[in-house]
Each structure stands twice: as structure tokens, then as C-alpha cells.
Design a protein around this motif. Structure first.
Motif, PDB file in Angstrom:
ATOM      1  N   ILE A  69      42.877  53.713 -18.674  1.00  0.00           N
ATOM      2  CA  ILE A  69      43.477  53.381 -19.961  1.00  0.00           C
ATOM      3  C   ILE A  69      44.970  53.658 -19.861  1.00  0.00           C
ATOM      4  O   ILE A  69      45.383  54.697 -19.346  1.00  0.00           O
ATOM      5  CB  ILE A  69      42.890  54.241 -21.100  1.00  0.00           C
ATOM      6  CG1 ILE A  69      41.378  54.003 -21.255  1.00  0.00           C
ATOM      7  CG2 ILE A  69      43.621  53.986 -22.420  1.00  0.00           C
ATOM      8  CD1 ILE A  69      40.979  52.654 -21.804  1.00  0.00           C
ATOM      9  N   ALA A  70      45.766  52.726 -20.357  1.00  0.00           N
ATOM     10  CA  ALA A  70      47.217  52.919 -20.403  1.00  0.00           C
ATOM     11  C   ALA A  70      47.678  52.723 -21.841  1.00  0.00           C
ATOM     12  O   ALA A  70      47.207  51.822 -22.541  1.00  0.00           O
ATOM     13  CB  ALA A  70      47.921  51.918 -19.503  1.00  0.00           C
ATOM     14  N   LYS A  71      48.575  53.589 -22.267  1.00  0.00           N
ATOM     15  CA  LYS A  71      49.210  53.435 -23.569  1.00  0.00           C
ATOM     16  C   LYS A  71      50.682  53.188 -23.274  1.00  0.00           C
ATOM     17  O   LYS A  71      51.348  54.012 -22.649  1.00  0.00           O
ATOM     18  CB  LYS A  71      49.013  54.708 -24.393  1.00  0.00           C
ATOM     19  CG  LYS A  71      49.016  54.473 -25.865  1.00  0.00           C
ATOM     20  CD  LYS A  71      48.591  55.716 -26.612  1.00  0.00           C
ATOM     21  CE  LYS A  71      47.566  55.283 -27.635  1.00  0.00           C
ATOM     22  NZ  LYS A  71      47.066  56.339 -28.448  1.00  0.00           N
ATOM     23  N   ILE A  72      51.177  52.030 -23.681  1.00  0.00           N
ATOM     24  CA  ILE A  72      52.551  51.638 -23.376  1.00  0.00           C
ATOM     25  C   ILE A  72      53.329  51.449 -24.667  1.00  0.00           C
ATOM     26  O   ILE A  72      52.851  50.785 -25.591  1.00  0.00           O
ATOM     27  CB  ILE A  72      52.584  50.331 -22.558  1.00  0.00           C
ATOM     28  CG1 ILE A  72      51.836  50.519 -21.241  1.00  0.00           C
ATOM     29  CG2 ILE A  72      54.020  49.884 -22.309  1.00  0.00           C
ATOM     30  CD1 ILE A  72      51.761  49.276 -20.401  1.00  0.00           C
ATOM     31  N   GLU A  73      54.522  52.017 -24.700  1.00  0.00           N
ATOM     32  CA  GLU A  73      55.413  51.891 -25.848  1.00  0.00           C
ATOM     33  C   GLU A  73      56.628  51.090 -25.401  1.00  0.00           C
ATOM     34  O   GLU A  73      57.343  51.485 -24.486  1.00  0.00           O
ATOM     35  CB  GLU A  73      55.827  53.292 -26.306  1.00  0.00           C
ATOM     36  CG  GLU A  73      56.557  53.323 -27.602  1.00  0.00           C
ATOM     37  CD  GLU A  73      56.827  54.755 -28.052  1.00  0.00           C
ATOM     38  OE1 GLU A  73      58.003  55.054 -28.313  1.00  0.00           O
ATOM     39  OE2 GLU A  73      55.868  55.555 -28.127  1.00  0.00           O
ATOM     40  N   ILE A  74      56.840  49.945 -26.059  1.00  0.00           N
ATOM     41  CA  ILE A  74      57.944  49.056 -25.699  1.00  0.00           C
ATOM     42  C   ILE A  74      58.859  48.888 -26.910  1.00  0.00           C
ATOM     43  O   ILE A  74      58.399  48.509 -27.994  1.00  0.00           O
ATOM     44  CB  ILE A  74      57.430  47.682 -25.240  1.00  0.00           C
ATOM     45  CG1 ILE A  74      56.587  47.845 -23.973  1.00  0.00           C
ATOM     46  CG2 ILE A  74      58.586  46.716 -25.007  1.00  0.00           C
ATOM     47  CD1 ILE A  74      56.007  46.562 -23.449  1.00  0.00           C
ATOM     48  N   SER A  75      60.126  49.156 -26.708  1.00  0.00           N
ATOM     49  CA  SER A  75      61.112  49.034 -27.782  1.00  0.00           C
ATOM     50  C   SER A  75      61.299  47.571 -28.168  1.00  0.00           C
ATOM     51  O   SER A  75      61.422  46.701 -27.317  1.00  0.00           O
ATOM     52  CB  SER A  75      62.455  49.628 -27.347  1.00  0.00           C
ATOM     53  OG  SER A  75      63.415  49.421 -28.356  1.00  0.00           O
ATOM     54  N   ARG A  76      61.326  47.314 -29.481  1.00  0.00           N
ATOM     55  CA  ARG A  76      61.650  45.972 -29.973  1.00  0.00           C
ATOM     56  C   ARG A  76      63.144  45.862 -30.254  1.00  0.00           C
ATOM     57  O   ARG A  76      63.667  44.773 -30.424  1.00  0.00           O
ATOM     58  CB  ARG A  76      60.879  45.687 -31.266  1.00  0.00           C
ATOM     59  CG  ARG A  76      59.449  45.340 -31.045  1.00  0.00           C
ATOM     60  CD  ARG A  76      58.853  44.653 -32.254  1.00  0.00           C
ATOM     61  NE  ARG A  76      59.094  45.364 -33.495  1.00  0.00           N
ATOM     62  CZ  ARG A  76      58.192  46.052 -34.168  1.00  0.00           C
ATOM     63  NH1 ARG A  76      56.975  46.118 -33.707  1.00  0.00           N
ATOM     64  NH2 ARG A  76      58.489  46.665 -35.270  1.00  0.00           N
ATOM     65  N   VAL A  77      63.813  46.999 -30.317  1.00  0.00           N
ATOM     66  CA  VAL A  77      65.232  47.037 -30.666  1.00  0.00           C
ATOM     67  C   VAL A  77      66.107  46.980 -29.420  1.00  0.00           C
ATOM     68  O   VAL A  77      67.017  46.163 -29.312  1.00  0.00           O
ATOM     69  CB  VAL A  77      65.546  48.320 -31.471  1.00  0.00           C
ATOM     70  CG1 VAL A  77      67.007  48.371 -31.864  1.00  0.00           C
ATOM     71  CG2 VAL A  77      64.647  48.421 -32.696  1.00  0.00           C
ATOM     72  N   HIS A  79      66.093  46.186 -25.690  1.00  0.00           N
ATOM     73  CA  HIS A  79      65.307  45.545 -24.629  1.00  0.00           C
ATOM     74  C   HIS A  79      65.595  46.100 -23.238  1.00  0.00           C
ATOM     75  O   HIS A  79      64.837  45.864 -22.306  1.00  0.00           O
ATOM     76  CB  HIS A  79      65.502  44.032 -24.669  1.00  0.00           C
ATOM     77  CG  HIS A  79      65.017  43.426 -25.948  1.00  0.00           C
ATOM     78  ND1 HIS A  79      63.686  43.329 -26.258  1.00  0.00           N
ATOM     79  CD2 HIS A  79      65.687  42.935 -27.011  1.00  0.00           C
ATOM     80  CE1 HIS A  79      63.547  42.789 -27.459  1.00  0.00           C
ATOM     81  NE2 HIS A  79      64.743  42.546 -27.941  1.00  0.00           N
ATOM     82  N   SER A  80      66.677  46.847 -23.097  1.00  0.00           N
ATOM     83  CA  SER A  80      66.974  47.441 -21.787  1.00  0.00           C
ATOM     84  C   SER A  80      66.330  48.822 -21.647  1.00  0.00           C
ATOM     85  O   SER A  80      66.350  49.422 -20.572  1.00  0.00           O
ATOM     86  CB  SER A  80      68.485  47.542 -21.579  1.00  0.00           C
ATOM     87  OG  SER A  80      69.048  48.396 -22.550  1.00  0.00           O
ATOM     88  N   GLU A  81      65.744  49.320 -22.725  1.00  0.00           N
ATOM     89  CA  GLU A  81      65.077  50.627 -22.690  1.00  0.00           C
ATOM     90  C   GLU A  81      63.810  50.533 -21.844  1.00  0.00           C
ATOM     91  O   GLU A  81      63.027  49.595 -21.968  1.00  0.00           O
ATOM     92  CB  GLU A  81      64.716  51.046 -24.124  1.00  0.00           C
ATOM     93  CG  GLU A  81      64.241  52.464 -24.254  1.00  0.00           C
ATOM     94  CD  GLU A  81      64.027  52.833 -25.733  1.00  0.00           C
ATOM     95  OE1 GLU A  81      62.887  53.197 -26.065  1.00  0.00           O
ATOM     96  OE2 GLU A  81      64.977  52.736 -26.504  1.00  0.00           O
ATOM     97  N   VAL A  82      63.628  51.509 -20.972  1.00  0.00           N
ATOM     98  CA  VAL A  82      62.452  51.529 -20.102  1.00  0.00           C
ATOM     99  C   VAL A  82      61.215  51.860 -20.955  1.00  0.00           C
ATOM    100  O   VAL A  82      61.217  52.833 -21.701  1.00  0.00           O
ATOM    101  CB  VAL A  82      62.620  52.581 -18.982  1.00  0.00           C
ATOM    102  CG1 VAL A  82      61.353  52.682 -18.146  1.00  0.00           C
ATOM    103  CG2 VAL A  82      63.818  52.240 -18.115  1.00  0.00           C
TER     104      VAL A  82
END
Length: 119
Positions: A69-77, A79-82
Motif C-alpha cells: 500500500i502506498a499513500k502519496i501526497e501530491i501538491s496541486r499548488v 508542481h515542482s514540489e516532490v
């Protein structure tokens, strides 16, 4: 958990079959897949179990292959944030789930197993 073919299971199956990131061709899916590949190497399947849109980021809970299981958090604000990723052992993760989410996870595992046998 043993699947019984209930209406709930059938609904989850329909939803999950469309959520395999390896079959999705858009920018968001590619970004998620890149994070997963860096973390796990080659993937056989990756099903989105849950998506939570937060104020500035999207949080995805994903079944990777049939046992991770992976929980991934991706910035919508920014886009260069890892993207942030947390990984879980399937057995430990299952213990904390509601009954309904356990059913969804069991359906996803069943789909992934079938897919792995075909592939």
C-alpha cells in the motif's frame, strides 16, 4: 476476506477496474507512477483505492501489485514540489480499515491477482 459477489463488491470492482494507473494516460497518473516506480521498481499493477482532495494537495491511497500500500501526497499548488510517499505492509494496513474499505481492498487484490496471472 472472502468475496461473495455482493452488489457492493460488484460496484467496487467496476470502480477499481477503471483506476489501474498503468492503463491511465494522463499527467497526474504519470506523476503518481513515477513516484511508485522510484519507490518500488517495476510495477505489475497500481489501483487507486482512495483519493482525498485536500486544500492544496491530493492524497491517493494505492494498492501496488497485490501486497503493498502506498499513500502519496501530491501538491496541486506547487508542481515542482516532490510528492510525499508513505508505504505500508498490506497486513498492517488492513487491520486499521473499516469493514467496507476492507471489502474494497479485497476486491482490488482479487482484480490484481487475476491481472497478474494473465500478464
Amino acid at each position: 476476506m472472502k468475496l461473495i459477489g455482493s452488489k457492493q463488491e460488484q460496484d467496487f470492482r467496476k470502480e477499481l477496474e477503471g483506476s489501474n494507473l498503468l492503463l491511465t494516460k494522463d499527467g497526474k497518473a504519470e506523476k503518481i507512477l513515477n513516484v511508485l516506480r522510484v519507490t518500488f521498481g517495476e510495477l505489475k499493477s497500481a489501483y487507486i483505492l482512495n483519493w482525498t482532495p485536500e486544500q492544496g494537495e491530493d492524497i491517493y491511497t494505492i494498492l501496488v501489485d497485490i501486497d503493498k500500500i502506498a499513500k502519496i501526497e501530491i501538491s496541486r499548488v506547487n508542481h515542482s514540489e516532490v510528492p510525499l510517499i508513505e508505504t505500508y505492509n498490506l497486513r498492517d494496513f488492513q487491520k486499521r480499515l473499516s469493514k467496507i474499505f476492507q471489502i474494497k481492498l479485497a476486491v482490488a487484490i482479487d482484480i490484481a491477482k487475476t491481472e497478474h496471472q494473465e500478464g
